[in-house]
Design a protein around this motif. Structure first.
Motif, mmCIF file in Angstrom:
data_model
loop_
_atom_site.group_PDB
_atom_site.id
_atom_site.type_symbol
_atom_site.label_atom_id
_atom_site.label_comp_id
_atom_site.label_asym_id
_atom_site.label_seq_id
_atom_site.Cartn_x
_atom_site.Cartn_y
_atom_site.Cartn_z
ATOM 1 N N HIS A 1 -1.600 8.669 -13.187
ATOM 2 C CA HIS A 1 -0.839 8.896 -14.425
ATOM 3 C C HIS A 1 -1.851 9.107 -15.549
ATOM 4 O O HIS A 1 -2.948 8.524 -15.523
ATOM 5 C CB HIS A 1 0.036 7.679 -14.781
ATOM 6 N N ASP B 1 -1.899 7.767 -18.365
ATOM 7 C CA ASP B 1 -2.239 6.539 -19.096
ATOM 8 C C ASP B 1 -3.345 5.736 -18.408
ATOM 9 O O ASP B 1 -3.717 4.660 -18.871
ATOM 10 C CB ASP B 1 -1.002 5.676 -19.390
ATOM 11 N N GLY C 1 0.800 -1.226 0.000
ATOM 12 C CA GLY C 1 0.000 0.000 0.000
ATOM 13 C C GLY C 1 0.830 1.272 0.000
ATOM 14 O O GLY C 1 0.533 2.224 0.719
ATOM 15 N N LEU C 2 1.832 1.307 -0.850
ATOM 16 C CA LEU C 2 2.797 2.413 -0.778
ATOM 17 C C LEU C 2 2.427 3.622 -1.632
ATOM 18 O O LEU C 2 3.020 4.673 -1.485
ATOM 19 C CB LEU C 2 4.177 1.909 -1.215
ATOM 20 N N SER C 3 1.478 3.457 -2.534
ATOM 21 C CA SER C 3 1.247 4.515 -3.514
ATOM 22 C C SER C 3 -0.005 5.316 -3.202
ATOM 23 O O SER C 3 -1.096 4.986 -3.655
ATOM 24 C CB SER C 3 1.135 3.914 -4.916
ATOM 25 N N HIS D 1 9.143 4.598 -2.584
ATOM 26 C CA HIS D 1 9.480 3.250 -3.065
ATOM 27 C C HIS D 1 9.878 3.229 -4.529
ATOM 28 O O HIS D 1 10.506 2.282 -4.992
ATOM 29 C CB HIS D 1 8.326 2.264 -2.810
ATOM 30 N N ARG D 2 9.502 4.266 -5.285
ATOM 31 C CA ARG D 2 9.854 4.304 -6.700
ATOM 32 C C ARG D 2 11.076 5.194 -6.966
ATOM 33 O O ARG D 2 11.684 5.107 -8.027
ATOM 34 C CB ARG D 2 8.645 4.775 -7.523
ATOM 35 N N CYS E 1 0.741 -0.133 -18.237
ATOM 36 C CA CYS E 1 1.769 0.192 -17.225
ATOM 37 C C CYS E 1 2.943 -0.762 -17.317
ATOM 38 O O CYS E 1 4.076 -0.407 -17.014
ATOM 39 C CB CYS E 1 1.213 0.056 -15.814
ATOM 40 N N ALA F 1 4.418 7.057 -19.086
ATOM 41 C CA ALA F 1 3.016 6.951 -18.674
ATOM 42 C C ALA F 1 2.254 8.259 -18.895
ATOM 43 O O ALA F 1 1.022 8.265 -18.939
ATOM 44 C CB ALA F 1 2.935 6.561 -17.192
ATOM 45 N N TRP G 1 6.406 -1.860 -13.613
ATOM 46 C CA TRP G 1 5.578 -0.955 -14.423
ATOM 47 C C TRP G 1 6.496 -0.126 -15.302
ATOM 48 O O TRP G 1 6.817 1.040 -15.015
ATOM 49 C CB TRP G 1 4.672 -0.137 -13.516
ATOM 50 N N ARG H 1 2.029 13.794 -9.884
ATOM 51 C CA ARG H 1 3.373 13.184 -9.887
ATOM 52 C C ARG H 1 4.256 13.628 -11.053
ATOM 53 O O ARG H 1 5.473 13.524 -10.982
ATOM 54 C CB ARG H 1 3.222 11.647 -9.864
ATOM 55 N N ASN I 1 -3.114 6.083 -5.659
ATOM 56 C CA ASN I 1 -3.352 4.927 -6.534
ATOM 57 C C ASN I 1 -4.378 4.060 -5.789
ATOM 58 O O ASN I 1 -4.049 3.381 -4.821
ATOM 59 C CB ASN I 1 -2.005 4.229 -6.751
ATOM 60 N N ASN J 1 6.800 3.540 -16.589
ATOM 61 C CA ASN J 1 7.401 4.595 -15.772
ATOM 62 C C ASN J 1 8.929 4.536 -15.779
ATOM 63 O O ASN J 1 9.584 5.254 -15.015
ATOM 64 C CB ASN J 1 6.910 4.522 -14.325
ATOM 65 N N ASN K 1 -2.297 -3.679 -7.754
ATOM 66 C CA ASN K 1 -1.408 -2.596 -7.317
ATOM 67 C C ASN K 1 -1.529 -1.389 -8.241
ATOM 68 O O ASN K 1 -0.662 -0.516 -8.259
ATOM 69 C CB ASN K 1 0.048 -3.078 -7.281
HETATM 70 O O1 SUG Z 1 3.423 3.954 -9.248
HETATM 71 N N1 SUG Z 1 1.925 1.041 -8.067
HETATM 72 C C1 SUG Z 1 2.403 1.821 -9.184
HETATM 73 C C2 SUG Z 1 1.555 1.575 -10.389
HETATM 74 C C3 SUG Z 1 2.152 2.198 -11.613
HETATM 75 C C4 SUG Z 1 1.242 2.186 -12.773
HETATM 76 N N2 SUG Z 1 1.869 2.716 -13.908
HETATM 77 C C5 SUG Z 1 1.259 3.432 -14.875
HETATM 78 N N3 SUG Z 1 0.077 3.967 -14.707
HETATM 79 N N4 SUG Z 1 1.875 3.617 -15.963
HETATM 80 C C6 SUG Z 1 2.472 3.290 -8.830
HETATM 81 O O2 SUG Z 1 1.563 3.788 -8.174
HETATM 82 C C7 SUG Z 1 2.050 0.139 -5.822
HETATM 83 C C8 SUG Z 1 3.124 -0.320 -4.884
HETATM 84 C C9 SUG Z 1 2.691 -0.715 -3.515
HETATM 85 O O3 SUG Z 1 1.748 -0.159 -3.006
HETATM 86 O O4 SUG Z 1 3.397 -1.563 -2.967
HETATM 87 C C10 SUG Z 1 2.644 0.918 -6.950
HETATM 88 O O5 SUG Z 1 3.743 1.420 -6.829
#
Ligand code: SUG
Length: 419
Positions: A231, A233, A20-22, A128-129, A348, A166, A98, A195, A25, A101, A342
């Motif tokens: 994003h 996309d 649940g890091l994003s 995390h990214r 993606c 994206a 993904w 973002r 999303n 990105n 996720n």
């Molecule tokens: O960056 N999910 C990614 C999903 C990326 C989707 N990419 C595009 N739309 N092109 C994000 O939000 C979830 C990770 C977590 O919660 O552990 C995550 O990073």
């Protein structure tokens, strides 16, 4: 081989989990804490690649970076076992899967020096990214190291957030013709972060030496970000002459369409009205997070996730469009449920590079035989399931690290081991 579309899919890493890091999303937030199935996830990804091959498309891959990212934890003065759970989860994410990105790509016909340019995305908004890019850059420098055909750039400075392809769309009469590139940025998103920053994309366009007359900067609608389209996309996709988008994708829809129509008169715009498919249904089903492709038979095909078929308003819209002989001639459905949970759909999972596949390091390209071998390997080496509460377990960490090394060996990519 001629210049064509090659989709590079990120292999789902053995640490795939739902921490649940994003923030912003919605799928990732909704599924936080659930048990994940990395083996199934990676096999679903391979089957999507196979479906692309069977459509007659060239297909490539990227490998997962080292997880946990020990170098990143070390720079933060800690280590996998010692780190607090939140930091550890950030170091364990498989989010590089993904690949949309990973970078922004400008194909050779669009650039002043006639080379394809790639800028690795800094992904600085989400912790995390934010540490993905060094390993991604190492792969890009390997896969696209032929400097006669490619220029690979490091990340834009982290003052400005860049999330890569994206938020980027390219229009061209054919893949190998000069195109119009559209860079979509966010400004506000209500409670959620925007973002992609305009300044980052302006830098990318300069680095890629694009023609100003064929470059557009467009604001993503604040309503879309606030509704969960973190994003562009998630609400729009482009391929050659076609733009397929939700009515609410862009902040100034009419102004954007005017500008785009002037820069690219051959545009075929396919819009989904909000009163036929709500933003909420579009985002939940990932209708637009589809791969829009032109297979060799010329029939523009939309590759959607199973969730699109399961959302009645979305599926009905698609059936009506197909029966009306619209710009999209065919719909293909793929099962990427583990990634979808996720917030990552078919689009993606891939970085689209328009280039001659023969100019790419063949270790990053796949055929069905290679996919079979990878499926066998992943079936043995990838953890079957991960409960995010168990991410600190030494046995799990060892299994994840070993699994990645097995993959690098099989692909003859050992030189990426230490990155
Ligand atoms: O960056 N999910 C990614 C999903 C990326 C989707 N990419 C595009 N739309 N092109 C994000 O939000 C979830 C990770 C977590 O919660 O552990 C995550 O990073």
């Amino acid at each position: 081989m001629p210049v064509t579309e090659v989709n590079f899919d990120g292999i789902v890493g053995p640490s795939h989990n739902y921490a649940g890091l994003s923030f912003g999303n919605l799928a990732a937030m909704r599924n936080a804490g659930l048990v994940s199935y990395p083996r199934t996830a990676a096999l679903q990804g391979l089957e999507k690649m196979r479906a692309n091959l069977r459509l007659g498309l060239a297909q490539g891959l990227f490998v997962p970076p080292p997880r946990p990212n020990r170098a990143w934890l070390q720079a933060l003065g800690t280590a996998p076992q010692a780190a607090d759970p939140s930091l550890r989860a950030n170091a364990m994410s498989a989010s590089s899967m993904w690949a949309a990105n990973a970078a922004t790509v400008s194909p050779a016909p669009d650039t002043a020096d006639g080379r394809a340019h790639l800028t690795v995305a800094n992904l600085r908004t989400m912790p995390h990214r934010s540490h993905e890019w060094p390993a991604t850059l190492a792969q890009l420098k390997l896969a696209f190291r032929d400097e006669r055909h490619f220029a690979v750039h490091g990340p834009v400075p982290p003052a400005f957030g860049d999330e890569g392809a994206a938020n980027h769309m390219r229009f061209a009469e054919r893949h190998d013709a000069p195109g119009v590139e559209v860079f979509v940025f966010g400004v506000g998103g209500g409670a959620y972060p925007a973002r992609q920053h305009r300044e980052a994309f302006e830098a990318v366009a300069r680095l890629h030496r694009l023609d100003k007359e064929r470059t557009l900067f467009v604001q993503q609608s604040e309503e879309a970000i606030a509704a969960g389209a973190f994003h562009n996309d998630v609400v729009a996709v482009a391929n050659e002459r076609v733009l397929f988008a939700h009515e609410r994708a862009f902040e100034d829809r009419d102004g954007f369409l005017d500008r785009l129509g002037t820069a690219f008169p051959a545009l075929e715009y396919v819009e989904v009205p909000a009163d036929e498919v709500s933003l909420e249904d579009a985002i939940r089903s990932y209708l637009f997070n589809a791969q829009l492709v032109t297979p060799p038979d010329g029939a523009t095909t939309l590759i959607v996730p199973e969730e699109a078929r399961e959302t009645p308003a979305v599926w009905n819209w698609l059936q009506r469009h197909l029966s009306g002989n619209g710009a999209i001639r065919r719909v293909a459905v793929v099962d990427v449920r583990q990634s979808m949970a996720n917030g990552g759909g078919p689009a993606c999972l891939r970085l689209r590079v328009v280039a001659d596949p023969e100019t790419v390091d063949p270790r990053f390209l796949v055929d069905e035989a290679k996919l079979d071998r990878l499926a066998g390997l992943i079936g043995c080496a990838w953890p079957e399931s991960i409960d995010p509460a168990e991410l600190e377990e030494p046995a799990l960490i060892t299994a994840i690290e070993r699994a990645r090394m097995t993959l690098l060996d099989a692909l003859d990519l050992r030189e990426l081991a230490a990155i």
